[in-house]
Design a protein around this motif. Structure first.
Motif, PDB file in Angstrom:
ATOM      1  N   GLY A   1      11.160  34.592  83.617  1.00 51.39           N
ATOM      2  CA  GLY A   1      12.040  33.576  84.188  1.00 51.39           C
ATOM      3  C   GLY A   1      11.346  32.632  85.145  1.00 51.39           C
ATOM      4  N   PHE A   2      10.013  32.587  85.088  1.00 50.33           N
ATOM      5  CA  PHE A   2       9.226  31.691  85.942  1.00 50.33           C
ATOM      6  C   PHE A   2       8.545  30.715  85.005  1.00 50.33           C
ATOM      7  CE2 PHE A   2       5.662  31.637  89.392  1.00 50.33           C
ATOM      8  CZ  PHE A   2       6.229  30.523  89.969  1.00 50.33           C
ATOM      9  N   LYS A   3       9.028  29.478  84.965  1.00 54.33           N
ATOM     10  CA  LYS A   3       8.592  28.565  83.913  1.00 54.33           C
ATOM     11  C   LYS A   3       8.552  27.118  84.400  1.00 54.33           C
ATOM     12  CE  LYS A   3      11.924  30.037  81.066  1.00 54.33           C
ATOM     13  NZ  LYS A   3      12.757  30.135  79.877  1.00 54.33           N
ATOM     14  N   CYS A   4       7.784  26.323  83.687  1.00 54.33           N
ATOM     15  CA  CYS A   4       7.768  24.877  83.891  1.00 54.33           C
ATOM     16  C   CYS A   4       7.977  24.182  82.553  1.00 54.33           C
ATOM     17  CB  CYS A   4       6.446  24.425  84.506  1.00 54.33           C
ATOM     18  SG  CYS A   4       6.308  22.624  84.709  1.00 54.33           S
ATOM     19  N   TYR A   5       9.021  23.383  82.465  1.00 51.36           N
ATOM     20  CA  TYR A   5       9.313  22.592  81.269  1.00 51.36           C
ATOM     21  C   TYR A   5       8.920  21.140  81.513  1.00 51.36           C
ATOM     22  CZ  TYR A   5      12.764  26.245  79.989  1.00 51.36           C
ATOM     23  OH  TYR A   5      13.402  27.419  79.679  1.00 51.36           O
ATOM     24  N   THR A   6       8.398  20.503  80.477  1.00 48.06           N
ATOM     25  CA  THR A   6       8.343  19.042  80.519  1.00 48.06           C
ATOM     26  C   THR A   6       9.739  18.520  80.165  1.00 48.06           C
ATOM     27  OG1 THR A   6       7.708  18.895  78.194  1.00 48.06           O
ATOM     28  CG2 THR A   6       5.918  19.000  79.820  1.00 48.06           C
TER      29      THR A   6
ATOM     30  N   ASP B   1       3.792  22.064  76.662  1.00 46.08           N
ATOM     31  CA  ASP B   1       5.146  21.517  76.810  1.00 46.08           C
ATOM     32  C   ASP B   1       6.021  22.456  77.635  1.00 46.08           C
ATOM     33  OD1 ASP B   1       4.858  19.172  75.033  1.00 46.08           O
ATOM     34  OD2 ASP B   1       4.535  20.694  73.496  1.00 46.08           O
ATOM     35  N   LEU B   2       5.706  23.749  77.553  1.00 41.20           N
ATOM     36  CA  LEU B   2       6.400  24.771  78.332  1.00 41.20           C
ATOM     37  C   LEU B   2       5.359  25.767  78.817  1.00 41.20           C
ATOM     38  CD1 LEU B   2       8.772  26.510  79.360  1.00 41.20           C
ATOM     39  CD2 LEU B   2       9.091  27.341  77.016  1.00 41.20           C
ATOM     40  N   ALA B   3       5.238  25.911  80.139  1.00 45.47           N
ATOM     41  CA  ALA B   3       4.315  26.884  80.736  1.00 45.47           C
ATOM     42  C   ALA B   3       5.125  28.063  81.249  1.00 45.47           C
ATOM     43  CB  ALA B   3       3.524  26.248  81.869  1.00 45.47           C
ATOM     44  N   VAL B   4       4.722  29.265  80.854  1.00 45.93           N
ATOM     45  CA  VAL B   4       5.439  30.494  81.187  1.00 45.93           C
ATOM     46  C   VAL B   4       4.592  31.322  82.147  1.00 45.93           C
ATOM     47  CG1 VAL B   4       6.424  32.634  80.275  1.00 45.93           C
ATOM     48  CG2 VAL B   4       6.561  30.508  78.929  1.00 45.93           C
ATOM     49  N   GLY B   5       5.138  31.644  83.316  1.00 47.60           N
ATOM     50  CA  GLY B   5       4.480  32.576  84.227  1.00 47.60           C
ATOM     51  C   GLY B   5       4.604  33.971  83.659  1.00 47.60           C
ATOM     52  N   SER B   6       3.508  34.520  83.144  1.00 50.22           N
ATOM     53  CA  SER B   6       3.558  35.712  82.300  1.00 50.22           C
ATOM     54  C   SER B   6       3.067  36.965  83.022  1.00 50.22           C
ATOM     55  CB  SER B   6       2.713  35.487  81.041  1.00 50.22           C
ATOM     56  OG  SER B   6       2.696  36.636  80.232  1.00 50.22           O
ATOM     57  N   ARG B   7       3.904  38.025  82.948  1.00 51.24           N
ATOM     58  CA  ARG B   7       3.548  39.334  83.507  1.00 51.24           C
ATOM     59  C   ARG B   7       2.695  40.154  82.555  1.00 51.24           C
ATOM     60  NH1 ARG B   7       9.832  40.639  84.209  1.00 51.24           N
ATOM     61  NH2 ARG B   7       9.686  39.593  82.158  1.00 51.24           N
ATOM     62  N   TYR B   8       2.654  39.765  81.272  1.00 52.82           N
ATOM     63  CA  TYR B   8       2.105  40.662  80.251  1.00 52.82           C
ATOM     64  C   TYR B   8       0.988  40.065  79.405  1.00 52.82           C
ATOM     65  CZ  TYR B   8       6.519  42.960  81.412  1.00 52.82           C
ATOM     66  OH  TYR B   8       7.554  43.533  82.084  1.00 52.82           O
TER      67      TYR B   8
END
Length: 241
Positions: free
Chosen positions: A160-165, A115-122
């Protein structure tokens, strides 16, 4: 075809804005862009207006008077995007610290069930380039702190790099979101998590900006630190229909 829009907040981004817009539009998948422009004195808005003539059905801009904070910029963009019927709504910086080529990977994560994809550094160690070591340590352990206090199984809580439905943004009561700076990113993830949405991290490599000036400050981290304590005590409810 799914409707996708990338929200890009700007303040003094004349060195980056045209290149980032062209990079997003070069991707397959018919991405649209909404620029939230906070009265940049460097002429960022004029550059966007010129590009709107070239991309009239894909490039949009909301101009605001002066710097009003990252959180309010995204909230403005979220409301507009939901009203316009977009299915997938992205957050991305203007300065290429987020690679536009990763947008399809965030989108695919949502297509595959997030439902929420987070571009993750960690989530795969530490994937940050060109940051001073002190900032890397501060950012990494800020996420550890947030994860510990809130019990949220997300490694990059300030990403702060994300995709929401669209469903996520329709369910979160956007008028009740309180944090304005980078704490906003924590609050939105935590709200989605507490409301039962599936949050998935997609590993990315974060590269610090090469052009323009960073907007980071100690007050931003201060808001996030104390805001997390308040979040822990707050009851998060879906928007009332």
């Amino acid at each position: 075809m799914d409707k996708k829009v990338v929200i890009i907040p700007t303040y003094n981004e004349k060195e980056n804005i045209e290149n980032i817009i062209r990079a997003v539009f070069a991707l397959e998948g018919d991405y649209h862009i909404l620029v939230i422009e906070d009265g940049s004195p460097d002429g960022t808005a004029s550059i966007v207006k010129g590009l709107q003539e070239e991309f009239p059905q894909r490039l949009f801009m909301i101009e605001r008077s002066g710097k009003q904070g990252l959180g309010t910029a995204y909230l403005t963009g979220f409301k507009w995007s939901v009203e316009q019927g977009y299915d997938y709504i992205f957050e991305m910086d203007a300065d290429f610290s987020h690679n536009p080529d990763d947008l399809p990977r965030l989108y695919q994560a949502c297509v595959d069930g997030a439902d929420l994809a987070v571009g993750s550094r960690y989530c795969n160690g530490i994937s940050v380039i060109n940051w001073p070591i002190g900032r890397v340590i501060m950012s990494y352990y800020a996420s550890v702190y947030v994860r510990t206090v809130l019990g949220m199984k997300v490694f990059d809580t300030t990403a702060g790099f994300k995709c929401y439905t669209r469903k996520v943004l329709e369910t979160i009561d956007l008028d009740k979101v309180q944090m304005k700076g980078y704490g906003f990113q924590i609050e939105m993830k935590y709200s989605a998590y507490k409301l039962g949405f599936k949050v998935v991290e997609v590993p990315i490599i974060f590269v610090d900006r090469k052009e323009g000036t960073s907007k980071m400050s100690s007050s931003i981290f201060g808001e996030a630190f104390w805001g997390v304590m308040k979040l822990k005590l707050r009851k998060i409810r879906p928007v009332s229909k």
